[in-house]
Design a protein around this motif. Sequence first.
Motif, mmCIF file in Angstrom:
data_model
loop_
_atom_site.group_PDB
_atom_site.id
_atom_site.type_symbol
_atom_site.label_atom_id
_atom_site.label_comp_id
_atom_site.label_asym_id
_atom_site.label_seq_id
_atom_site.Cartn_x
_atom_site.Cartn_y
_atom_site.Cartn_z
ATOM 1 N N ASP A 1 -0.138 -5.088 3.203
ATOM 2 C CA ASP A 1 -0.494 -3.799 3.801
ATOM 3 C C ASP A 1 0.244 -3.786 5.137
ATOM 4 O O ASP A 1 -0.139 -4.509 6.063
ATOM 5 N N ILE B 1 0.666 -1.649 7.686
ATOM 6 C CA ILE B 1 -0.148 -1.288 8.856
ATOM 7 C C ILE B 1 -1.569 -1.033 8.382
ATOM 8 O O ILE B 1 -1.835 -0.043 7.698
ATOM 9 N N ASP B 2 -2.441 -1.933 8.734
ATOM 10 C CA ASP B 2 -3.848 -1.764 8.412
ATOM 11 C C ASP B 2 -4.553 -1.145 9.618
ATOM 12 O O ASP B 2 -4.349 -1.593 10.738
ATOM 13 N N GLY B 3 -5.334 -0.111 9.333
ATOM 14 C CA GLY B 3 -6.020 0.586 10.433
ATOM 15 C C GLY B 3 -5.141 1.668 11.019
ATOM 16 O O GLY B 3 -5.200 1.963 12.219
ATOM 17 N N ARG C 1 -8.210 -1.693 -0.796
ATOM 18 C CA ARG C 1 -7.456 -2.114 -1.972
ATOM 19 C C ARG C 1 -7.581 -3.627 -2.162
ATOM 20 O O ARG C 1 -7.549 -4.394 -1.203
ATOM 21 N N GLU D 1 -5.420 -6.046 0.454
ATOM 22 C CA GLU D 1 -6.349 -5.970 1.585
ATOM 23 C C GLU D 1 -7.505 -6.970 1.381
ATOM 24 O O GLU D 1 -7.627 -7.955 2.094
ATOM 25 N N GLU E 1 0.825 -1.212 0.000
ATOM 26 C CA GLU E 1 0.000 0.000 0.000
ATOM 27 C C GLU E 1 0.859 1.262 0.000
ATOM 28 O O GLU E 1 0.455 2.294 -0.509
HETATM 29 MG MG MG Z 1 -5.077 -1.031 4.985
#
Ligand code: MG
Length: 349
Positions: free
Chosen positions: A135, A137-139, A290, A294, A113
């Motif tokens: 990804d 770091i998600d969030g 994405r 994701e 990402e």
């Molecule tokens: Mg994310």
Amino acid sequence: MTQAAEPIGLSTNDGSDRSLDRDCTTLSRHVLQQFQTFTPEAQDLSALMNRIGLAGKLVARRLSRAGLMEGVLGFTGELNVQGESVKKMDVYANDVFISVFKQSGLVCRLASEEMENPYYIPENCPLGRYTLLYDPIDGSSNTDTNLSLGSIFAIRQQKGEDLDHSASDLLASGREQIAAGYILYGPSTMLVYSIGKGVHSFTLDPSLGEFILTEENMRIPTQGSVYSVNEGNFWQWEESFREYIRYVHRTEGYSARYSGAMVSDIHRVLVQGGVFLYPGTVQKPEGKLRLLYESAPLAFLIEQAGGRATTGHEDILDVIPSKLHQRTPLIIGGREDVAKVESFIQNGH
Ligand code: MG
Ligand code: AHM
């Protein structure tokens, strides 16, 4: 008469110690156990999962001390390729995965990402035929408030030589994924993965520095009571989603749960049942999430656990992206819960 529970760690009659055996079920060993052979593919995937585990440990270590260290929290002041403000933890975690895979010999390309184009590791390319999509770091919006975060990953086999570095072979459906999963940075750090042979969860034991098997062959409940969606977007959605939300509001038994980090919301849904939604809006029909790093990895995992993932019109795993950072609407969860949302879309309310 109730039978006394067997003390943890007690040796069984055959002399084996089950808790010790469990403590020895590390990620890399578990992958090999699933293949039941020592083929090159089994060894590659075992090594790849071990590396992903290392990346997770490095990110978890930094997050656990983030508030005590200088320069860990907050924004960098840059915008990423998606036009979103980049956090320092996004950059750190992105670099962790690159660093971990640089010496692996297995991964030729990484796409994330946080990077406009894939990152190539030319020295690995003659042999390393795998691509890691992730990804880091998600969030991200949870970073500065010490709330749950995640990392999402998928592994694909590289098709063709990709001499022009266009990575066009990545524009293929999610069915090409050979492994996928997430790391959840919560009160404990968990890693949940699938290589297409069920879904298995591991918990990081800080005293060992190892991910240890927690649950094998997880199954998502067919129907649950949780719906997880950012209702702040209510008036931006198509009417069908508003109708679905009105339905859950007037039906007894539903609970709303939304943390701002999809990995933790979907982990809850995996364990307890329910549905997570990130629909498109009238302005942005493709939504926010994405596809390649994701939605598709999570769809792979949830399908392996017996659930479903759809855009509302097509299974997520069938979507063929036209660009690396393509976005997609996402409805994911238990079979009945996803079907209920679909019924509102199909009725075209
Ligand atoms: Mg994310
Ligand atoms: P990110 O990877 O930039 O953090 O974006 C993905 C996240 C998901 O984890 C979460 O469900 C969603 O975006 C939250 O977005 P919003 O704040 O619009 O609800």
